[in-house]
Design a protein around this motif. Structure first.
Motif, PDB file in Angstrom:
ATOM      1  N   LYS A 184      -8.387   2.386 -10.727  1.00  0.00           N
ATOM      2  CA  LYS A 184      -9.163   3.514 -10.228  1.00  0.00           C
ATOM      3  C   LYS A 184      -8.244   4.574  -9.620  1.00  0.00           C
ATOM      4  O   LYS A 184      -8.571   5.763  -9.611  1.00  0.00           O
ATOM      5  CB  LYS A 184     -10.179   3.049  -9.192  1.00  0.00           C
ATOM      6  CG  LYS A 184     -11.320   2.221  -9.767  1.00  0.00           C
ATOM      7  CD  LYS A 184     -12.272   1.750  -8.681  1.00  0.00           C
ATOM      8  CE  LYS A 184     -13.391   0.907  -9.264  1.00  0.00           C
ATOM      9  NZ  LYS A 184     -14.310   0.399  -8.200  1.00  0.00           N
ATOM     10  N   ARG A 185      -7.101   4.140  -9.118  1.00  0.00           N
ATOM     11  CA  ARG A 185      -6.161   5.049  -8.465  1.00  0.00           C
ATOM     12  C   ARG A 185      -5.066   5.545  -9.403  1.00  0.00           C
ATOM     13  O   ARG A 185      -4.641   6.693  -9.318  1.00  0.00           O
ATOM     14  CB  ARG A 185      -5.525   4.345  -7.262  1.00  0.00           C
ATOM     15  CG  ARG A 185      -6.520   3.923  -6.207  1.00  0.00           C
ATOM     16  CD  ARG A 185      -5.888   3.084  -5.112  1.00  0.00           C
ATOM     17  NE  ARG A 185      -4.818   3.795  -4.418  1.00  0.00           N
ATOM     18  CZ  ARG A 185      -4.132   3.302  -3.403  1.00  0.00           C
ATOM     19  NH1 ARG A 185      -4.403   2.067  -2.969  1.00  0.00           N
ATOM     20  NH2 ARG A 185      -3.188   4.011  -2.813  1.00  0.00           N
ATOM     21  N   SER A 190      -8.801  -3.851 -11.101  1.00  0.00           N
ATOM     22  CA  SER A 190      -9.892  -2.887 -10.998  1.00  0.00           C
ATOM     23  C   SER A 190      -9.614  -1.857  -9.908  1.00  0.00           C
ATOM     24  O   SER A 190      -9.821  -0.650 -10.104  1.00  0.00           O
ATOM     25  CB  SER A 190     -11.204  -3.613 -10.704  1.00  0.00           C
ATOM     26  OG  SER A 190     -12.268  -2.707 -10.514  1.00  0.00           O
ATOM     27  N   GLN A 191      -9.132  -2.312  -8.767  1.00  0.00           N
ATOM     28  CA  GLN A 191      -8.847  -1.407  -7.657  1.00  0.00           C
ATOM     29  C   GLN A 191      -7.741  -0.413  -8.000  1.00  0.00           C
ATOM     30  O   GLN A 191      -7.864   0.793  -7.732  1.00  0.00           O
ATOM     31  CB  GLN A 191      -8.442  -2.225  -6.426  1.00  0.00           C
ATOM     32  CG  GLN A 191      -9.546  -3.083  -5.847  1.00  0.00           C
ATOM     33  CD  GLN A 191      -9.042  -3.980  -4.726  1.00  0.00           C
ATOM     34  OE1 GLN A 191      -7.846  -4.054  -4.441  1.00  0.00           O
ATOM     35  NE2 GLN A 191      -9.958  -4.696  -4.076  1.00  0.00           N
ATOM     36  N   GLU A 244       0.834  -1.205   0.000  1.00  0.00           N
ATOM     37  CA  GLU A 244       0.000   0.000   0.000  1.00  0.00           C
ATOM     38  C   GLU A 244       0.869   1.256   0.000  1.00  0.00           C
ATOM     39  O   GLU A 244       0.556   2.244  -0.683  1.00  0.00           O
ATOM     40  CB  GLU A 244      -0.934  -0.008   1.214  1.00  0.00           C
ATOM     41  CG  GLU A 244      -1.785   1.247   1.355  1.00  0.00           C
ATOM     42  CD  GLU A 244      -2.675   1.520   0.168  1.00  0.00           C
ATOM     43  OE1 GLU A 244      -2.745   2.691  -0.264  1.00  0.00           O
ATOM     44  OE2 GLU A 244      -3.282   0.567  -0.357  1.00  0.00           O
ATOM     45  N   LYS A 302      -9.523  -8.479  -9.780  1.00  0.00           N
ATOM     46  CA  LYS A 302      -9.999  -7.659  -8.661  1.00  0.00           C
ATOM     47  C   LYS A 302      -8.992  -6.563  -8.339  1.00  0.00           C
ATOM     48  O   LYS A 302      -9.347  -5.391  -8.165  1.00  0.00           O
ATOM     49  CB  LYS A 302     -10.234  -8.534  -7.434  1.00  0.00           C
ATOM     50  CG  LYS A 302     -10.732  -7.770  -6.206  1.00  0.00           C
ATOM     51  CD  LYS A 302     -10.957  -8.713  -5.034  1.00  0.00           C
ATOM     52  CE  LYS A 302     -11.432  -7.959  -3.803  1.00  0.00           C
ATOM     53  NZ  LYS A 302     -11.651  -8.874  -2.643  1.00  0.00           N
ATOM     54  N   LEU A 303      -7.709  -6.938  -8.269  1.00  0.00           N
ATOM     55  CA  LEU A 303      -6.675  -5.963  -7.954  1.00  0.00           C
ATOM     56  C   LEU A 303      -6.500  -4.966  -9.097  1.00  0.00           C
ATOM     57  O   LEU A 303      -6.268  -3.766  -8.862  1.00  0.00           O
ATOM     58  CB  LEU A 303      -5.358  -6.689  -7.670  1.00  0.00           C
ATOM     59  CG  LEU A 303      -4.239  -5.879  -7.017  1.00  0.00           C
ATOM     60  CD1 LEU A 303      -4.717  -5.254  -5.710  1.00  0.00           C
ATOM     61  CD2 LEU A 303      -3.025  -6.762  -6.757  1.00  0.00           C
TER      62      LEU A 303
END
Length: 216
Positions: free
Chosen positions: A173-174, A169-170, A132, A166-167
């Motif tokens: 977005k950023r 897509s996340q 992160e 899934k990752l």
């Protein structure tokens, strides 16, 4: 440029130098891509698979050269891949971890040659605290990020693809089109060509299209 029409051979990688601090790093090269990842995420194995050299990056689970910034020269002068310190050693003193963090930050913020970051994550345990932190840094600075989901052989194809999508897509977005992702298995030699292709894109600008990735 003078290096036009040359081919980038990742299996030509040779050790250049280890640096404990930014001022110990070699002169800023034309371009370099840095590999980052938590301890035991498979970073060293990924680098060794990429370069077809099982001894290039240390795979020891104890602190040592893996806690330095390690530079590897490629066959075209001025182009490098970089192995950044891993994190997660429970037995390492807090003061030492703080030292590594300080100088890793200095490298990421001030290394002019840095063209992209490969963030290595165990596909079974993605987006831990260190991951992160790296994603956030790339988000703030606009640095291109390639996520390498290692140990994909530990999952069947369905769950592996589900985690990837899934990752993806996340992170899109950023980071938008500055992020790319792939699955990878050093054990099964899967994903090496895709990684080499992405590294080539990161290392060379649009002015260097004559420089190609060698499949070997």
């Amino acid at each position: 440029m003078s290096d036009a029409h040359q081919i980038l051979h990742f299996n030509s990688a040779t050790f250049c130098v280890s640096a404990d601090k930014l001022n110990q790093c070699p002169d800023d090269s034309l371009a370099e891509v840095a590999f980052a990842g938590r301890s035991n995420a498979g970073k060293s194995s990924a680098i060794n698979s990429l370069t077809q050299n099982g001894k290039l990056a240390r795979t020891s689970k104890t602190p040592g050269r893996t806690q330095l910034i390690n530079f590897f020269n490629l066959n075209i002068p001025g182009y490098r891949i970089v192995d950044l310190p891993g994190y997660g050693y429970a037995k390492v003193p807090v003061a030492m971890k703080t030292h590594w963090q300080k100088h890793l930050d200095a490298y990421l913020q001030h290394r002019e040659a840095l063209k992209g970051v490969v963030l290595v994550m165990d596909i079974r345990h993605p987006m831990k605290e260190f991951d992160e932190m790296m994603v956030g840094w790339c988000e703030r600075t606009g640095m291109p990020l390639h996520v390498l989901l290692t140990k994909s052989d530990k999952l069947t194809r369905g769950p592996a693809q589900s985690t990837l999508l899934k990752l993806k897509s996340q992170l899109e977005k950023r980071l938008g089109d500055r992020v790319s992702l792939q699955t990878f298995s050093a054990l099964k030699h899967q994903g090496i060509d895709e990684l080499r292709a992405r590294l080539t894109e990161l290392l060379f600008s649009s002015d260097d299209q004559d420089i190609a990735n060698d499949p070997s």
